[in-house]
Structure formats: C-alpha cells, structure tokens
Scaffold this motif. Structure first.
Motif, mmCIF file in Angstrom:
data_model
loop_
_atom_site.group_PDB
_atom_site.id
_atom_site.type_symbol
_atom_site.label_atom_id
_atom_site.label_comp_id
_atom_site.label_asym_id
_atom_site.label_seq_id
_atom_site.Cartn_x
_atom_site.Cartn_y
_atom_site.Cartn_z
ATOM 1 N N GLU A 1 33.176 43.324 41.399
ATOM 2 C CA GLU A 1 32.822 41.942 41.755
ATOM 3 C C GLU A 1 33.334 40.961 40.701
ATOM 4 O O GLU A 1 33.875 39.909 41.040
ATOM 5 N N SER A 2 33.159 41.310 39.433
ATOM 6 C CA SER A 2 33.595 40.426 38.346
ATOM 7 C C SER A 2 35.112 40.266 38.333
ATOM 8 O O SER A 2 35.629 39.151 38.204
ATOM 9 N N GLN B 1 29.615 46.279 40.025
ATOM 10 C CA GLN B 1 29.542 44.991 39.331
ATOM 11 C C GLN B 1 30.885 44.639 38.687
ATOM 12 O O GLN B 1 31.312 43.481 38.718
ATOM 13 N N ASP B 2 31.564 45.637 38.112
ATOM 14 C CA ASP B 2 32.892 45.403 37.539
ATOM 15 C C ASP B 2 33.852 44.890 38.612
ATOM 16 O O ASP B 2 34.605 43.943 38.375
ATOM 17 N N GLY C 1 36.211 38.204 41.347
ATOM 18 C CA GLY C 1 35.909 36.780 41.133
ATOM 19 C C GLY C 1 36.876 36.135 40.161
ATOM 20 O O GLY C 1 37.375 35.029 40.404
ATOM 21 N N LEU C 2 37.157 36.815 39.063
ATOM 22 C CA LEU C 2 38.102 36.280 38.068
ATOM 23 C C LEU C 2 39.491 36.124 38.677
ATOM 24 O O LEU C 2 40.141 35.092 38.491
#
Length: 145
Positions: free
Chosen positions: A134-135, A131-132, A138-139
């Motif tokens: 992906e975040s 999840q990190d 995305g950022l």
C-alpha cells in the motif's frame, strides 16, 4: 535551515531508498544475465519491442520508451543486431528506422521472463507486507510524471 534543504535524517532515508532499489535491481539483473547472457539493456529493448510494439517499434519510439538518447540506443542496437536479437529496417520517406525483434530475440526474451519474474519475487515481492505494498503504491502514484 532553509526549507529546501535536506536534514540528516531525510538524507539517510533517501540513501536507504536508493540503496535498497539498487541492491534489488542489481540482484534481478545479475540472475537474469547469469542464466541468459542478456544485459539489462538487451532485456529492456526486447521487452519493449514485445510489449509496446507487438515485436517492432520505430527506433525513436524505442529510445523514448527507454529514456535513452539516440546515440546510446544506436550503439546498443548494433551490438544486439550482431548477436541476431533484433533487425533494423529503414522506413520509407525519411520516417526513420524500425527495430524488429527476431526469432532469436523472442526466444531469448521468453527464456528471460520466468527468470526475471522469479528474481523479482525472491528479492522484492516476497519481502513485502500488505502495508508495504500500500505504501509503495501510494508513493508511486504521488510521484508519477
């Protein structure tokens, strides 16, 4: 509060982000420097010469890729040249100067790359969840130039 102002919580997040990056980056640079004697700037120059220019780049292209001004790069290259890591060669017809990695520079870069990779994994990648990742991805994509 003005819409353009940053509130206390937003400032805290900003400072956490900056602090995390600085700590991680500092640890990676520290490990590399302790094991190789290369500075962050040395590694940046050598890595760009190898990756972007197949061992050579015009000095202005190198400065642009590092987001350094001409004077800063010139002074840094002088120090690197004295250590035998790079050479500078004038190009014909006022086309500037070409910066070339030497065999000493190639060897230093090859010694540094596994150390940098291990440090990045140890201080950053191993601490991330899916999840990190992906975040962060995305950022990074949303904030590209």
């Amino acid at each position: 509060m003005n819409i353009n102002e940053v509130n206390e919580d937003e400032m805290r997040i900003w400072n956490m982000w900056k602090g995390s990056f600085k700590r991680i980056f500092g640890l990676v640079v520290k490990e590399m420097s302790e094991h190789t004697g290369l500075s962050e700037g040395d590694f940046g120059v050598l890595d760009r010469l190898a990756q972007l220019g197949d061992g050579k780049l015009r000095q202005q292209e190198l400065a642009d890729s590092m987001d350094w001004d001409k004077s800063r790069l010139s002074h840094h290259l002088t120090r690197m040249e004295k250590r035998g890591l790079i050479l500078r060669k004038p190009l014909d017809a006022n086309r500037g100067v070409e910066v070339v990695i030497t065999s000493v520079g190639k060897s230093a870069l090859n010694d540094a790359l596994p150390i940098v990779s291990r440090a990045i994994r140890k201080h950053f990648l191993d601490k991330l969840t899916d999840q990190d990742i992906e975040s962060i991805t995305g950022l990074a994509e949303r904030t590209k130039k």
